[in-house]
Every structure is written in structure tokens, then in C-alpha cells.
Design an enzyme around this catalytic site. Structure first.
Site, PDB file in Angstrom:
ATOM      1  CD1 TRP A  89      -2.692  -1.933   1.652  1.00  0.00           C
ATOM      2  CD2 TRP A  89      -3.009  -0.602  -0.184  1.00  0.00           C
ATOM      3  NE1 TRP A  89      -3.311  -2.377   1.480  1.00  0.00           N
ATOM      4  CE2 TRP A  89      -4.079  -1.736   0.197  1.00  0.00           C
ATOM      5  CE3 TRP A  89      -3.709  -0.183  -1.753  1.00  0.00           C
ATOM      6  CZ2 TRP A  89      -5.196  -2.099  -0.793  1.00  0.00           C
ATOM      7  CZ3 TRP A  89      -4.458  -0.198  -1.804  1.00  0.00           C
ATOM      8  CH2 TRP A  89      -5.436  -1.423  -1.577  1.00  0.00           C
ATOM      9  CG  ASP A 157      -3.314   4.063   4.110  1.00  0.00           C
ATOM     10  OD1 ASP A 157      -4.686   4.283   4.871  1.00  0.00           O
ATOM     11  OD2 ASP A 157      -3.026   3.561   2.366  1.00  0.00           O
ATOM     12  CE  LYS A 181      -8.613  -2.861   3.556  1.00  0.00           C
ATOM     13  NZ  LYS A 181      -8.363  -2.154   2.279  1.00  0.00           N
TER      14      LYS A 181
END
Ligand SMILES: *Cc1c(COP(=O)(O)O)cnc(C)c1O
Length: 347
Positions: A89, A157, A181
Site C-alpha cells: 500500500w 494511511d 476494514k
């Protein structure tokens, strides 16, 4: 999603709290929706201890849109954005930022986070911000420290670990997290941004990506994803009832410890991640041979254990044990793993 939240949403789906229509059918400028949005923001502020120095924005486009919004808003031509690359990511965030300005990578690691002592900003005077990914969802890597960046704003993030443990928001310039999530349905993204940073947002930033415009409009610049914000609000209430993030952190630490112990105590499964940087949310593990993967996944599904395939970019297995995954579900996974190992040769 917690089952209790889905059930509550089901009860309220057609006739929202006696108003004779669904919340989905109400105007985003109605008093009803405005109160839903305001309450969701307040509950998130309570849960995370977010002070008035920060705006809380409910935006669209998932976390991936933030990969562009962060440099577009916070990085100007005279500056450089510094990134820590600890997995899939952060790599994507870096690739996107490079489209918009000067980017430098301070450290690059796989299967572990960069040690705090292995990198520093040094005496650079052109830093717009430092960006990192506290929990690398795909790689199962979690930082065991908060990067020190002095006066340079730290951007994180937190898509896969927000609300799973306490976060000292005051150490960050900006936090963003895709909802799917630990917050709610996919598509929504929460952005927590320190108010002084909004002075950097130039008029050239597209309105839909412009933090300053969204902040001025209380996230109602255009029609927001009203139902997703409502569901996120229900999750925040659920978390409060469960004792908040401190209580969640204990449950999550315990779930992760039991799963890692099951992996470490077996000759069959291995964890590919450095012990000190193992994620409490995403637990990758590898079988002795990739030929066993398909039969593991099939058996797991029959036992009601879903979504265990590792990300298509890395293979192997990965158990994502977010807030809504109960300790009993983790125990069921451990039982299945032990049974499968026994059937396939573990002593
Ligand atoms: C899932 C995830 C993303 C991507 O989120 P989208 O909503 O699909 O854009 C980004 N960063 C991290 C750390 C993630 O876990």
C-alpha cells in the site's frame, strides 16, 4: 461489519426511526441526515480523542483517492514529500504522489517495518510531509512505533488499523482511512486533518479532492454517501458500547497472539513477517507447499471460514481479523488449521 450493526440497519432500513421513509430516501440536507452525520463525527471524535484542532471529513473514493489528494493539497512545487515504503500500500501511495510532485523514499522494507534508527529526515528544509502506512494490510506488517518527524507533518494511511487500538492523533498532521476494514461499507473514506494544514490547499485542487472545500462545507459540498455515513455511525456506537478502542485493543491483541502462537507452535505453518512487526489485524501464513493452498481454502470455506486467500500479489494465506471478527471466529480458524495440519502430515 458487526452482526449487531447489520441487524440494527435492517430494522431501520425501510422506515427510519418512525419517519415513514428510508434514510437513503432523505435529503442529505434534511435535519435527520444532518444529525446522523454530526453524531457520527462526534462519536468518532470521542472514540479517538480528536481535538478541535482537527477537522473530521467523510469523503468518497476510498483510501486510494487519498493517495492523490494528500500531495495535491499538501505539496507545492518548492517542496518534497517523504515516504516510508514498507509494503504494497505504501508503494501505491508513492507511485500516485510521484504524478504530482517531488517525492523521496526515506526507507524501503519488505516483511518488516523500517527500524526507527534506520532512517531520518536529517536536516532537510523542503519537507512538505512524511507519509507512512502504519499497518500494511497485504503484507501483514505493522509499525511498532510512531515515526518522529519534528515539525514536519506526519501523514498516515490507517485504513486497516484505525479504531483497532488507541492512536495519539495529536502526533499526526493527517490521518486517512478507507472505511471497509474497521469502519463500515466500502467507498467511504475518513480524513482527520489538522486545521492549520488547510492553508496549503490551493484553488487549483479539484473541488472534490480539496480538503479546505470539504471542511468548509462539513463534508456536504456535494451529496455525500449518506447511507455509508449512517452505517459508520452505527459502528461507532457499537464500539462505544464495547468499551471503545482500549477495550478493542485488548481483544485484538489476544486474538492475534493466539493465532500467531498457533502458527509458531506448528511445524506446518510459517509466518513470513519479522516478529516485532507482525500485524494485529492481518495475519499472513504459508503452508508447506503452495499445492496445498486450494484444498486448505476449500476446507476452510466448508467450515464457514471465508476470505483466507492471501492477496493476489503475494499468495499464501491471510487472515484479516478486524474489530468485527469475534474471538470465537479466530478460535474456529485455529481449530481448522490444526485439523488440516494433522491431516496433511504434521506429527
Ligand atoms: C484497503 C487499503 C487501501 C485501499 O482502499 P480503497 O478503499 O480500496 O481505495 C489503501 N491503504 C490500505 C492500508 C488499505 O488497507
Amino acid at each position: 461489519m458487526p452482526a449487531e450493526v447489520l441487524e440494527k440497519a435492517q430494522q431501520e432500513l425501510v422506515d427510519w426511526r418512525g419517519h415513514g421513509m428510508s434514510l437513503m430516501e432523505m435529503s442529505h440536507r434534511s435535519d435527520e441526515f444532518l444529525s446522523v452525520r454530526a453524531e457520527a463525527e462526534q462519536d468518532l471524535r470521542d472514540l479517538m480523542g480528536i481535538s478541535d484542532d482537527y477537522h473530521v471529513l467523510f469523503l468518497q473514493g476510498g483510501a486510494s483517492t487519498q493517495f492523490a489528494s494528500v500531495p495535491l493539497n499538501l505539496l507545492d512545487d518548492s517542496q518534497c514529500a517523504y515516504y516510508l515504503n514498507s509494503g504494497q500500500w505504501s508503494k501505491k501511495a508513492i507511485a500516485e504522489a510521484r504524478r504530482f510532485g517531488r517525492v523521496q523514499v526515506l526507507a524501503e522494507t519488505r516483511a518488516c517495518a523500517p527500524e526507527a534508527s534506520s532512517w531520518s529526515l536529517g536536516d532537510v528544509n523542503d519537507a512538505a510531509y512524511v507519509h507512512y502506512t502504519p499497518n500494511e494490510t497485504i503484507d501483514g506488517v505493522e509499525y511498532d512505533y510512531v515515526p518522529q518527524t519534528g515539525d514536519v507533518p506526519l501523514v498516515a494511511d490507517f485504513s486497516s488499523s484505525i479504531l483497532s487500538h488507541p492512536i495519539d492523533v495529536s502526533r499526526y498532521g493527517l490521518i486517512y482511512a478507507g472505511a471497509q476494514k474497521n469502519i463500515g461499507p466500502a467507498g467511504l473514506c475518513v480524513v482527520i486533518v489538522r486545521k492549520d494544514l488547510l492553508e496549503r490547499c490551493s484553488d487549483k485542487v479539484p473541488a472534490m479532492l480539496n480538503y479546505s472545500i470539504h471542511a468548509k462545507n462539513d463534508s456536504l459540498y456535494n451529496t455525500p454517501p449518506t447511507f455509508s455515513i449512517y452505517l459508520a455511525g452505527l459502528v461507532f456506537k457499537w464500539l462505544k458500547e464495547k468499551g471503545g478502542v482500549e477495550a478493542m485493543a485488548k481483544v485484538n491483541a489476544d486474538k492475534a497472539a493466539r493465532l500467531y502462537a498457533a502458527i509458531d507452535n506448528s511445524d506446518f505453518y510459517t509466518s513470513p513477517v519479522h516478529v516485532a512487526h507482525r500485524s494485529r489485524m492481518n495475519v499472513p501464513f504459508i503452508l508447506p507447499s503452495p499445492e496445498l493452498d486450494a484444498s486448505f481454502l476449500q476446507g476452510a470455506e466448508q467450515a464457514g471460514l471465508m476470505n483466507l486467500a492471501g492477496h493476489r500479489s503475494v499468495g499464501g494465506m491471510r487472515a484479516s481479523i478486524y474489530n468485527a471478527v469475534s474471538p470465537a471466529s479466530v478460535d474456529a480458524l485455529i481449530d481448522f488449521m490444526q485439523q488440516f495440519a494433522h491431516q496433511h502430515g504434521e506429527g
